[in-house]
Structure formats: structure tokens, C-alpha cells
Scaffold this motif. Sequence first.
Motif, PDB file in Angstrom:
ATOM      1  N   GLU A  49       0.841  -1.214   0.000  1.00 36.98           N
ATOM      2  CA  GLU A  49       0.000   0.000   0.000  1.00 36.98           C
ATOM      3  C   GLU A  49       0.870   1.256   0.000  1.00 36.98           C
ATOM      4  N   ARG A  53       0.972   3.994  -2.968  1.00 43.86           N
ATOM      5  CA  ARG A  53       0.667   5.416  -2.697  1.00 43.86           C
ATOM      6  C   ARG A  53       1.785   6.313  -3.251  1.00 43.86           C
ATOM      7  N   ILE A  68      -9.479   2.657  -5.068  1.00 42.01           N
ATOM      8  CA  ILE A  68      -9.904   2.054  -3.800  1.00 42.01           C
ATOM      9  C   ILE A  68     -11.356   1.574  -3.915  1.00 42.01           C
ATOM     10  N   THR A  89      -2.917  -0.992 -11.455  1.00 40.38           N
ATOM     11  CA  THR A  89      -3.062  -1.311 -10.029  1.00 40.38           C
ATOM     12  C   THR A  89      -4.336  -2.125  -9.848  1.00 40.38           C
ATOM     13  N   LYS A  91      -6.600  -4.862  -6.719  1.00 38.25           N
ATOM     14  CA  LYS A  91      -6.655  -5.471  -5.392  1.00 38.25           C
ATOM     15  C   LYS A  91      -6.590  -6.981  -5.547  1.00 38.25           C
ATOM     16  N   SER A  95      -5.505  -6.963  -0.496  1.00 38.12           N
ATOM     17  CA  SER A  95      -4.367  -6.032  -0.429  1.00 38.12           C
ATOM     18  C   SER A  95      -4.178  -5.352  -1.785  1.00 38.12           C
ATOM     19  N   LEU A  96      -3.402  -4.268  -1.802  1.00 35.80           N
ATOM     20  CA  LEU A  96      -3.170  -3.524  -3.041  1.00 35.80           C
ATOM     21  C   LEU A  96      -1.948  -4.106  -3.764  1.00 35.80           C
TER      22      LEU A  96
END
Length: 352
Positions: A49, A53, A68, A89, A91, A95-96
Motif C-alpha cells: 500500500e 501510494r 480504492i 493497479t 486489489k 491487499s493492493l
Amino acid sequence: MNIDITSFLKSAVEAEASDVFIVAGLPATYKVNGILHRIGDRLMPADTEQLIREIYQMAGSRPMEHFIHTGDDDFSFAVPGLSRFRVSTYKQRGSLAAVIRIIAFDLPKPEDLGIPPIVLSLASATKGLILVTGPAGNGKSTTLACLVDRINSTRAGHIITLEDPIEFLHRHKESIVSQREISTDSEDYLKALRASLRQSPDVILLGEMRDYETIQTAMTAAETGHLVLSSLHTIGAANTISRIIDVFEPSQQRQISIQLSMVLRAVISQQLVPAIDGSLVPAFEIMIMTPAISNMIRDNKTHQIEGVIYTSAKDDMISMDNSLLRLYKERKITAETALQYCTNAEMMRKKL
């Protein structure tokens, strides 16, 4: 976590990696010629994460709310002096995660990539539909970018590229190049494509033909005197033509076959295969439209196209298997590789 995203991307670029993977449960990983290299310690969900970011910050502080909320996002960004990056990106297991494709600032030379001159000669077409097909990650975008660059370097016109996201940046040379990114510059492919027809285009690059409306609009654009370049995730010209026709309702398929037989100029299928020296080398199937192939498409005899390409004596048409055979004779690939990637193993065994 012992990893700094900027220095990790730098080391991946220096290693000439194609992709970078950030997934919880594994160290940060990059892929070079199909081989995975793991760097540092195992990443935990909090680590992935934090890294993701940081990537969003590098992409001009791109907002993360959409990602998200939906669980998927695609965008690109550049690090001055290093490279451009195409990011997906997503999930996974709560989790990312991210997969990052590394794209050079400057377009590689087509001859260094093994793109045959006949493919580049298609840049002289002024109208119709040219398709570059093959599995994901096999260099379709690069081949299309080389075609756009050849057009941009050799004639004056307006080239509009519709991509999701933009990969290669084109400078204005002989032509004007407008590059539009889906979701940033336009809502979706279809709206961008319809709008592009009012923007005086000579050439339209459509990143991907995803649904029947986009395919229909692209074919209409090709029919009305524009050159349309696009890609599909198919292998082989016959499969590509069948895929396009099958997207439509049975009641429309006859009309689409006729339209396609008139607008299609060429289908280039490519796959990257492992070379003896450890690198990857492209194998191409090239189908150039002839009156015979046009009749086969119109009469719904697409299964015969493969035979025409296979037996073609002309230099401008080559089947995937003959391309692999040529690479084997040039001692670039092994016999095992030729057999693994060919379409007719029995025939290939005899020829080898």
C-alpha cells in the motif's frame, strides 16, 4: 520494508526489465526476458500500500479514490531522465498490488526489434484497417508505435492516437500528432473514436478494439477514407477475422463480412519467443489483403486463409510457422522453441 520505489524502478530500468510486480507475500520483483528477479524482503500488505501510494504521488498526485472504490486502475507516468511507466493497479486478497510496464522514452529502432520492412511499408497506406494482433505483452503496442512514427516521419497529416493509457510519446514531425488518453482526456474508446472523426484525422490509432460498437465505428472510419490502426488479442489472421465477425449478432454477420473484406488492408500477428542468446525475438505472421483473401472473407471461408498465407510464394506474406522456421535456420531459436510456438507441430517436425 527496505525498498525505495524510485531506486527500485531505476534498478529495473538498468536491468532492461520489461515489467515490475508489487504483490503482497513476495519481494518486489522485475522480469527480464521472461525470468523473474526478486529484490529485498517479502512485502506485507502495508508495504505494498505504501509503495503504491508513492507511485500515485509520482503520477502527478493522481487521486486513489477511484482505485480504492473499484479495485482496478490504469495510468502512465514518467520519471525524467529514467523512463516512462504504464501502471495497472489492482486489489488481490484484500491487499493492493501493481504491475508496471517499463517503456523507453525514445522509440526503439524497428530493425533492432526485428520488425520486418514489409510491416513498416504498410505505413504508406492512406486508408483502410491494419490490425496488429497477438497475446498480451508480445510487443503489439511497440509495433503500432513504430508504424505511427514511420507515418509521422514521412508524410504530412493529422494522426490521432486513442490509448489506455498512453505508452510512447510522439513528437510532431512531418505530421501533427494528437495523443488522447482514455479516462483522462476522454470518457471511453467509443466516444473518443466518434469525436475523432470530427477532428480532421488522416490516421487514427485505436489502442484496442474492445466491443462491437467500437469495431463497427473503426470499420466505418476505415471505409470513409481514413487509415485506422488497431490491435486485438488473437493469434493468426484467420482467428482475428473470425473474432471480429463473431462479435456481431448472427443477423449482422453477413454485412460485416462484406464490409471487412473491403476495408481490411493487413493483419500482422506477432509473438515473442525465447532466443538462444537468452533474449526474446519476435516471430511474425503477415497477411496482406489480396482479391482471393477478400473473396474468402466475403464468402465466409476464413478457414482457408491460413493455407493461402502458408503457401504464399510472395515476400510480403509469411505464416507464423515459416517465420519460426526462418528464425531456426538463422540459428536464433532452438528446434524445441519452434515446435512449442508453432501452429502445426506435425508439419514443423517434418520441416525441421
